[in-house]
Write an enzyme that holds these catalytic residues in place. Structure first.
Site, PDB file in Angstrom:
ATOM      1  N   CYS A 177       8.437  10.408  50.673  1.00  0.00           N
ATOM      2  CA  CYS A 177       9.731  10.178  50.017  1.00  0.00           C
ATOM      3  C   CYS A 177       9.623  10.408  48.505  1.00  0.00           C
ATOM      4  CB  CYS A 177      10.262   8.795  50.375  1.00  0.00           C
ATOM      5  SG  CYS A 177      12.050   8.625  50.099  1.00  0.00           S
ATOM      6  N   HIS A 204      10.588   8.871  56.244  1.00  0.00           N
ATOM      7  CA  HIS A 204       9.731   7.689  56.365  1.00  0.00           C
ATOM      8  C   HIS A 204       9.014   7.677  57.714  1.00  0.00           C
ATOM      9  CE1 HIS A 204      11.071   5.148  52.847  1.00  0.00           C
ATOM     10  NE2 HIS A 204      11.877   6.192  52.796  1.00  0.00           N
ATOM     11  N   GLU A 247       6.906   5.588  58.796  1.00  0.00           N
ATOM     12  CA  GLU A 247       6.634   4.246  59.317  1.00  0.00           C
ATOM     13  C   GLU A 247       7.741   3.749  60.232  1.00  0.00           C
ATOM     14  OE1 GLU A 247       9.475   3.413  56.093  1.00  0.00           O
ATOM     15  OE2 GLU A 247       7.807   4.811  56.351  1.00  0.00           O
TER      16      GLU A 247
END
Length: 367
Positions: free
Chosen positions: A259, A344, A346
């Site tokens: 990001c 992202h 995650e």
């Protein structure tokens, strides 16, 4: 008591206050995820912003002890159509309105969030304010005198001030090395989300988390196999000191940029970034892999993007683009051992399509 949402465009919406009373100001953006409001509220990348949730009911599973992405509440406020005051979930320990009040967040419910979203889509992200103690004209005059989001830096506000570690048991006191891990990486904290650290730990990696102000010399002095540049808030082109640090690291350690970290890597290579009209915020953004044309659904939270043409001549290879606007979503530089992704991996909240990037990066450290 009524509450007002006033936009820089002059548009005004009347609702009811939730959370604290008073005033708050920030850049207004909309989030398209159906779930994940607790992660949004604790995501450092939302610092300086007021978040509009497009899903009509927010708070229906409450607030729990497990889904925090940082130690604090990061947005300046939230806007919802309906806040749930009676959540139903076995993990719930608190209602959303109670959580907002506890943390002093000035928020508003009862607003037509579809109408607000359309305004942002048509006119772009802009300043906005939520107020419980002003008229619309008073709030608008104050709002227009406030500094623009793009003129401010927020990384220092959300970055850790003291180094710490994250291992298989979570957050730990800082120590430079510990046995029992296959990998160890330095994480430059520009606004790290805890689930990135959790995913690294699940893949057998211990993270040494350093403040965003850490120098290249401090990073290189640690016994680490690679470096992770974290997500974070704001305009990357204002972060000249961090870009300079990363420039010194190029070619000396394998680097994964996520990001904001992706944007900082591009700037370190001589590239440029630009502000998107209304940004990518939510957990349903399609990204095309240029190598094979496959599409992955990703979780995103950013208002700036790398300009593809600016990477020409840098040696970087563009690897992924956003399906809807063709903005840059990933690049790599094999000689310098760099990998950069705009979204992202995650997945907190969001789909798991891109979770493999963290173990893939760690596996590359063995080569």
């Amino acid at each position: 008591m009524h509450s007002l949402l006033v936009l820089e465009s002059g548009d005004r919406f009347v609702g009811e206050p939730i959370g604290a009373r008073g005033r708050t100001t920030g850049e207004i953006v909309f989030v398209t995820g159906m779930t994940g409001y607790q992660e949004v509220l604790t995501d450092p990348s939302y610092a300086g912003q007021i978040v509009v949730f497009t899903y009509p009911l927010i708070g229906n599973y409450g607030i729990n002890a497990d889904d925090f992405e940082s130690e604090g509440v990061r947005p300046r406020g939230i806007v919802v159509l309906q806040a749930c005051h009676e959540p139903s979930n076995w993990r719930s320990r608190q209602t959303l309105p109670e959580f907002l009040a506890q943390h002093g967040l000035v928020c508003i419910e009862g607003v037509d969030t579809r109408a607000v979203t359309r305004l942002i889509r048509d006119q772009g992200a802009m300043k906005a304010t939520i107020t419980t103690d002003e008229t619309g004209d008073e709030a608008l005059a104050r709002l227009r005198a406030e500094p623009d989001y793009g003129t401010q830096t927020f990384v220092e506000e959300v970055s850790t001030h003291e180094p710490y570690c994250w291992g298989r048991y979570g957050k730990e006191p800082f120590s430079s090395y510990e046995e029992g891990y296959r990998y160890q990486v330095v994480v430059l904290d520009c606004g790290i989300k805890y689930n990135i650290l959790r995913r690294l730990a699940a893949a057998g990696c211990r993270s040494l988390v350093l403040p965003a102000s850490a120098s290249a010399q401090e990073i290189l002095a640690l016994p680490a196999d690679g470096v992770v540049l974290s997500p974070g808030p704001g305009d990357p082109e204002l972060l000249t000191s961090i870009v300079g640090t990363v420039t010194e690291l190029l070619g000396r350690k394998p680097i994964l940029g996520i990001c904001l970290g992706h944007q900082i890597l591009a700037l370190a290579l001589g590239g440029r970034t630009a502000k998107l009209k209304f940004g990518h915020h939510g957990s349903n953004h399609p990204v095309r892999q240029l190598a094979d044309g496959t599409v992955r659904i990703t979780s995103q939270n950013h208002g700036y993007a790398v300009l593809a043409d600016s990477l020409a001549g840098s040696g970087a290879e563009l690897t992924q683009i956003h399906v809807t606007d063709e903005s840059v979503e990933g690049f790599r530089h094999d000689e310098l051992r760099l990998t950069a992704i705009q979204y992202h991996p995650e997945a907190a909240p969001g789909p798991w399509d891109s979770r493999h990037y963290i173990p893939d990066f760690l596996a590359s450290l063995d080569r």
